[in-house]
Design a protein around this motif. Sequence first.
Motif, PDB file in Angstrom:
ATOM      1  N   GLN A 270       0.857  -1.186   0.000  1.00 45.84           N
ATOM      2  CA  GLN A 270       0.000   0.000   0.000  1.00 45.84           C
ATOM      3  C   GLN A 270       0.891   1.233   0.000  1.00 45.84           C
ATOM      4  N   VAL A 271       0.579   2.173  -0.887  1.00 48.21           N
ATOM      5  CA  VAL A 271       1.293   3.443  -0.959  1.00 48.21           C
ATOM      6  C   VAL A 271       0.234   4.535  -0.927  1.00 48.21           C
ATOM      7  N   THR A 272       0.456   5.577  -0.134  1.00 52.28           N
ATOM      8  CA  THR A 272      -0.532   6.641   0.023  1.00 52.28           C
ATOM      9  C   THR A 272      -0.025   7.940  -0.588  1.00 52.28           C
ATOM     10  N   PHE A 273      -0.925   8.650  -1.276  1.00 55.97           N
ATOM     11  CA  PHE A 273      -0.606   9.910  -1.929  1.00 55.97           C
ATOM     12  C   PHE A 273      -1.593  10.981  -1.483  1.00 55.97           C
ATOM     13  N   SER A 274      -1.201  12.233  -1.622  1.00 61.22           N
ATOM     14  CA  SER A 274      -2.083  13.323  -1.205  1.00 61.22           C
ATOM     15  C   SER A 274      -3.066  13.732  -2.298  1.00 61.22           C
ATOM     16  N   ASN A 275      -2.880  13.216  -3.537  1.00 59.69           N
ATOM     17  CA  ASN A 275      -3.827  13.571  -4.592  1.00 59.69           C
ATOM     18  C   ASN A 275      -4.039  12.395  -5.547  1.00 59.69           C
ATOM     19  N   LEU A 276      -5.169  12.452  -6.235  1.00 57.34           N
ATOM     20  CA  LEU A 276      -5.585  11.364  -7.121  1.00 57.34           C
ATOM     21  C   LEU A 276      -4.666  11.219  -8.330  1.00 57.34           C
ATOM     22  N   ARG A 277      -4.152  12.311  -8.859  1.00 60.81           N
ATOM     23  CA  ARG A 277      -3.296  12.248 -10.046  1.00 60.81           C
ATOM     24  C   ARG A 277      -2.046  11.415  -9.780  1.00 60.81           C
ATOM     25  N   GLU A 278      -1.344  11.682  -8.692  1.00 65.93           N
ATOM     26  CA  GLU A 278      -0.131  10.924  -8.368  1.00 65.93           C
ATOM     27  C   GLU A 278      -0.457   9.457  -8.089  1.00 65.93           C
ATOM     28  N   ALA A 279      -1.566   9.222  -7.404  1.00 62.79           N
ATOM     29  CA  ALA A 279      -1.971   7.843  -7.106  1.00 62.79           C
ATOM     30  C   ALA A 279      -2.292   7.086  -8.392  1.00 62.79           C
ATOM     31  N   SER A 280      -2.983   7.737  -9.322  1.00 61.83           N
ATOM     32  CA  SER A 280      -3.318   7.097 -10.599  1.00 61.83           C
ATOM     33  C   SER A 280      -2.066   6.783 -11.405  1.00 61.83           C
ATOM     34  N   GLN A 281      -1.103   7.692 -11.394  1.00 64.61           N
ATOM     35  CA  GLN A 281       0.145   7.452 -12.113  1.00 64.61           C
ATOM     36  C   GLN A 281       0.893   6.261 -11.516  1.00 64.61           C
ATOM     37  N   GLU A 282       0.914   6.162 -10.196  1.00 63.32           N
ATOM     38  CA  GLU A 282       1.572   5.024  -9.546  1.00 63.32           C
ATOM     39  C   GLU A 282       0.845   3.719  -9.851  1.00 63.32           C
ATOM     40  N   ALA A 283      -0.485   3.744  -9.831  1.00 64.94           N
ATOM     41  CA  ALA A 283      -1.263   2.544 -10.151  1.00 64.94           C
ATOM     42  C   ALA A 283      -0.971   2.090 -11.581  1.00 64.94           C
ATOM     43  N   ASP A 284      -0.894   3.028 -12.512  1.00 62.37           N
ATOM     44  CA  ASP A 284      -0.571   2.688 -13.907  1.00 62.37           C
ATOM     45  C   ASP A 284       0.825   2.103 -14.025  1.00 62.37           C
ATOM     46  N   ARG A 285       1.803   2.681 -13.319  1.00 57.15           N
ATOM     47  CA  ARG A 285       3.171   2.148 -13.346  1.00 57.15           C
ATOM     48  C   ARG A 285       3.210   0.718 -12.841  1.00 57.15           C
ATOM     49  N   ARG A 286       2.516   0.443 -11.737  1.00 54.17           N
ATOM     50  CA  ARG A 286       2.500  -0.906 -11.165  1.00 54.17           C
ATOM     51  C   ARG A 286       1.781  -1.897 -12.088  1.00 54.17           C
ATOM     52  N   ARG A 287       0.702  -1.452 -12.726  1.00 51.99           N
ATOM     53  CA  ARG A 287      -0.024  -2.319 -13.661  1.00 51.99           C
ATOM     54  C   ARG A 287       0.845  -2.682 -14.863  1.00 51.99           C
ATOM     55  N   ARG A 288       1.522  -1.680 -15.436  1.00 46.79           N
ATOM     56  CA  ARG A 288       2.401  -1.940 -16.588  1.00 46.79           C
ATOM     57  C   ARG A 288       3.551  -2.873 -16.215  1.00 46.79           C
ATOM     58  N   ARG A 289       4.131  -2.679 -15.032  1.00 45.78           N
ATOM     59  CA  ARG A 289       5.229  -3.545 -14.586  1.00 45.78           C
ATOM     60  C   ARG A 289       4.748  -4.984 -14.431  1.00 45.78           C
ATOM     61  N   ALA A 290       3.558  -5.162 -13.872  1.00 45.43           N
ATOM     62  CA  ALA A 290       3.015  -6.516 -13.715  1.00 45.43           C
ATOM     63  C   ALA A 290       2.769  -7.174 -15.071  1.00 45.43           C
ATOM     64  N   GLN A 291       2.262  -6.412 -16.035  1.00 43.96           N
ATOM     65  CA  GLN A 291       2.025  -6.963 -17.363  1.00 43.96           C
ATOM     66  C   GLN A 291       3.331  -7.348 -18.046  1.00 43.96           C
ATOM     67  N   ARG A 292       4.393  -6.575 -17.845  1.00 45.19           N
ATOM     68  CA  ARG A 292       5.704  -6.932 -18.403  1.00 45.19           C
ATOM     69  C   ARG A 292       6.243  -8.220 -17.791  1.00 45.19           C
ATOM     70  N   LYS A 293       5.854  -8.492 -16.539  1.00 46.47           N
ATOM     71  CA  LYS A 293       6.303  -9.713 -15.863  1.00 46.47           C
ATOM     72  C   LYS A 293       5.437 -10.920 -16.197  1.00 46.47           C
ATOM     73  N   GLY A 294       4.440 -10.736 -17.060  1.00 46.49           N
ATOM     74  CA  GLY A 294       3.655 -11.874 -17.515  1.00 46.49           C
ATOM     75  C   GLY A 294       2.263 -11.996 -16.925  1.00 46.49           C
ATOM     76  N   TYR A 295       1.876 -11.073 -16.056  1.00 46.23           N
ATOM     77  CA  TYR A 295       0.510 -11.102 -15.535  1.00 46.23           C
ATOM     78  C   TYR A 295      -0.429 -10.643 -16.632  1.00 46.23           C
TER      79      TYR A 295
END
Length: 72
Positions: free
Chosen positions: A37-62
């Motif tokens: 779990q990572v916490t951010f003060s605004n939705l934009r930064e949180a969305s960018q982090e969620a996208d980064r984590r999703r892309r990384r998981a897809q590169r790993k074969g998920y």
Amino acid sequence: MARRPRYYRVELAYDLFDNVSVFCEWGIAGGKGSFAQVTFSNLREASQEADRRRRRAQRKGYARLDRALALV
């Protein structure tokens, strides 16, 4: 031996103090998963982090699944 299916889930949620948390859960289907779990003060930064984590998981074969398929 066949590989057991893996899963990776990313979710955004507001907390009581209007911060936005990015929840990530991953593991092998039927086993005990891990989470972060990572916490951010605004939705934009949180969305960018969620996208980064999703892309990384897809590169790993998920594979990406729609929520409706994941519940079946």
